[in-house]
Design a protein around this motif. Sequence first.
Motif, PDB file in Angstrom:
ATOM      1  N   PRO A  68       7.860   5.895   5.706  1.00  0.00           N
ATOM      2  CA  PRO A  68       7.502   7.314   5.617  1.00  0.00           C
ATOM      3  C   PRO A  68       7.845   8.034   6.926  1.00  0.00           C
ATOM      4  O   PRO A  68       7.995   7.400   7.976  1.00  0.00           O
ATOM      5  N   ASP A  69       7.944   9.336   6.858  1.00  0.00           N
ATOM      6  CA  ASP A  69       8.236  10.134   8.046  1.00  0.00           C
ATOM      7  C   ASP A  69       6.971  10.226   8.897  1.00  0.00           C
ATOM      8  O   ASP A  69       6.167  11.143   8.748  1.00  0.00           O
ATOM      9  N   VAL A  79      -1.001   8.209   5.773  1.00  0.00           N
ATOM     10  CA  VAL A  79      -0.335   6.911   5.685  1.00  0.00           C
ATOM     11  C   VAL A  79      -1.285   5.854   6.251  1.00  0.00           C
ATOM     12  O   VAL A  79      -1.681   5.929   7.418  1.00  0.00           O
ATOM     13  N   VAL A  80      -1.654   4.883   5.430  1.00  0.00           N
ATOM     14  CA  VAL A  80      -2.524   3.797   5.882  1.00  0.00           C
ATOM     15  C   VAL A  80      -1.647   2.684   6.447  1.00  0.00           C
ATOM     16  O   VAL A  80      -0.734   2.194   5.786  1.00  0.00           O
ATOM     17  N   VAL A  81      -1.927   2.295   7.695  1.00  0.00           N
ATOM     18  CA  VAL A  81      -1.174   1.252   8.383  1.00  0.00           C
ATOM     19  C   VAL A  81      -2.090   0.055   8.610  1.00  0.00           C
ATOM     20  O   VAL A  81      -3.242   0.225   9.002  1.00  0.00           O
ATOM     21  N   SER A  82      -1.585  -1.141   8.342  1.00  0.00           N
ATOM     22  CA  SER A  82      -2.358  -2.344   8.617  1.00  0.00           C
ATOM     23  C   SER A  82      -1.402  -3.514   8.781  1.00  0.00           C
ATOM     24  O   SER A  82      -0.177  -3.325   8.773  1.00  0.00           O
ATOM     25  N   SER A  89      -1.965   8.161  -3.241  1.00  0.00           N
ATOM     26  CA  SER A  89      -0.737   8.926  -3.472  1.00  0.00           C
ATOM     27  C   SER A  89       0.197   8.962  -2.272  1.00  0.00           C
ATOM     28  O   SER A  89       1.204   9.661  -2.311  1.00  0.00           O
ATOM     29  N   THR A  90      -0.104   8.216  -1.208  1.00  0.00           N
ATOM     30  CA  THR A  90       0.726   8.222  -0.005  1.00  0.00           C
ATOM     31  C   THR A  90       1.176   6.790   0.289  1.00  0.00           C
ATOM     32  O   THR A  90       0.376   5.862   0.172  1.00  0.00           O
ATOM     33  N   PRO A  91       2.437   6.586   0.687  1.00  0.00           N
ATOM     34  CA  PRO A  91       2.903   5.232   0.968  1.00  0.00           C
ATOM     35  C   PRO A  91       2.093   4.568   2.073  1.00  0.00           C
ATOM     36  O   PRO A  91       1.512   5.236   2.932  1.00  0.00           O
ATOM     37  N   ILE A 138       3.874  -2.932  -1.829  1.00  0.00           N
ATOM     38  CA  ILE A 138       4.014  -2.063  -0.656  1.00  0.00           C
ATOM     39  C   ILE A 138       5.440  -1.553  -0.536  1.00  0.00           C
ATOM     40  O   ILE A 138       5.684  -0.373  -0.279  1.00  0.00           O
ATOM     41  N   LEU A 139       6.420  -2.455  -0.746  1.00  0.00           N
ATOM     42  CA  LEU A 139       7.830  -2.086  -0.570  1.00  0.00           C
ATOM     43  C   LEU A 139       8.324  -1.140  -1.655  1.00  0.00           C
ATOM     44  O   LEU A 139       9.361  -0.491  -1.487  1.00  0.00           O
ATOM     45  N   TYR A 140       7.610  -1.043  -2.764  1.00  0.00           N
ATOM     46  CA  TYR A 140       8.051  -0.161  -3.844  1.00  0.00           C
ATOM     47  C   TYR A 140       8.082   1.295  -3.384  1.00  0.00           C
ATOM     48  O   TYR A 140       8.998   2.045  -3.725  1.00  0.00           O
ATOM     49  N   SER A 141       7.095   1.708  -2.578  1.00  0.00           N
ATOM     50  CA  SER A 141       7.066   3.097  -2.128  1.00  0.00           C
ATOM     51  C   SER A 141       6.929   3.223  -0.618  1.00  0.00           C
ATOM     52  O   SER A 141       7.206   4.282  -0.058  1.00  0.00           O
ATOM     53  N   GLY A 142       6.487   2.151   0.051  1.00  0.00           N
ATOM     54  CA  GLY A 142       6.274   2.196   1.494  1.00  0.00           C
ATOM     55  C   GLY A 142       7.187   1.229   2.214  1.00  0.00           C
ATOM     56  O   GLY A 142       8.321   0.997   1.798  1.00  0.00           O
ATOM     57  N   ALA A 143       6.678   0.642   3.310  1.00  0.00           N
ATOM     58  CA  ALA A 143       7.556  -0.178   4.139  1.00  0.00           C
ATOM     59  C   ALA A 143       6.793  -1.292   4.828  1.00  0.00           C
ATOM     60  O   ALA A 143       5.579  -1.230   5.023  1.00  0.00           O
TER      61      ALA A 143
END
Length: 397
Positions: A112-113, A149-152, A170-172, A196-201
């Motif tokens: 995500p940006d 964006v949730v990071v873990s 609704s957010t990657p 996770i990889l489907y919409s995020g990284a």
Amino acid sequence: MLSKPDPDLQYLLWMTEVAALSPEKGVRLLEAFGSAKAVWQAAVPQLERCVKLEESEKKRLENRSLALPNQILGRCDLQHVRILTICQQEYPDRLRNIYDPPLVLYIRGRLPDLNSLPAVAVVGQRHATPYGRIVAERLGFQLSCSGVVVVSGMAAGIDASAHTGALKGSTPTVAVFGTAIDQCYPAQNAGLLRSILYSGAAISEYPPGKRTYAASFPRRNRIISGLCLGVVVAEAPAKSGSLITAGLALDQGRDVFAVPGSVDSPASEGCNELIARGAKLVRSARDVLEEYVGLYPIRTGEEEQSRETSRPAVPEKTPEERPKSRPEPAPPTLEAVFSRPEGEPGDPVLEAVSGIVHLDDLRQRTGLETPALLARLTLLELQGRVRQLPGQYYEKL
């Protein structure tokens, strides 16, 4: 829009993988020489004028072979791993500005940006209690529904629960690896990684095939906190790697939040101590979001209501003029996520939860697909109507 490839990429890989320079020394050399290629071309005595070098580092710097960098580039190409360097515009600014940012990030999926979206880390212990897992998943869901964006770290326990909750929003979500980018650790999270990889990284500072060690995991924690505005410790005992992340967050000038737990629970001792030392107490994601509402376009119920009331009146359409297909539903607003309505009678999901029921049985009873069923169950959890038990079992309250 993606940044153009960094023309110095193979030289940056030489700095990180052949010379094996620490991130802080690498940054200082880049600032002094202007480019990675200039660092590669410089003699060791020239480099030593800018940074203090150990004898082992001097030996590695004398090796100017680009064979390993080119091998890494080939592996990344084969495995569809993208490389983002600190010199590129798309590199996350918050991470760029920490003391020791990674010179190179390896990325799977779609990052995500993070220069325009708010990001918050949710972390905690691997051997999480049912309470910790429920709280982490709830926080992940609420933050994601609000545009965060949730990071873990995708570890077992709290990390995995936070990612799982975010996937229902609704957010990657972004997972930061402590291993090489082509490894999935722990292996049991392979399904979670695919989601996770489907919409995020997933991101890592270690290239495909790189051997990593136990010390790599504490090192990656600086990336988790560095990407984010703040860090929420959902559950942690007195000695926990999550407290390392909280300490790094403080060093980086980030906000630190903690979820309280029972004073009799060793699993919450670390969180309770953080709160006693000044971390903000978190009961729900609202306690986190109120810190950033004025800085980012976080979705709130008030904003949604304002848009609705300011919308001009439209004459009622006849049945023939009405569209035949329904528009896509809007993402849940913050007020919707946190509200606790009594619920409509005859809710098929709520009625299907009789006694303790497994998710597979609920899917058969309701006829709903898994994503829709999980979303509804999460909302019922937030309303205090059901609770999730270990092993994908649910119980009506």
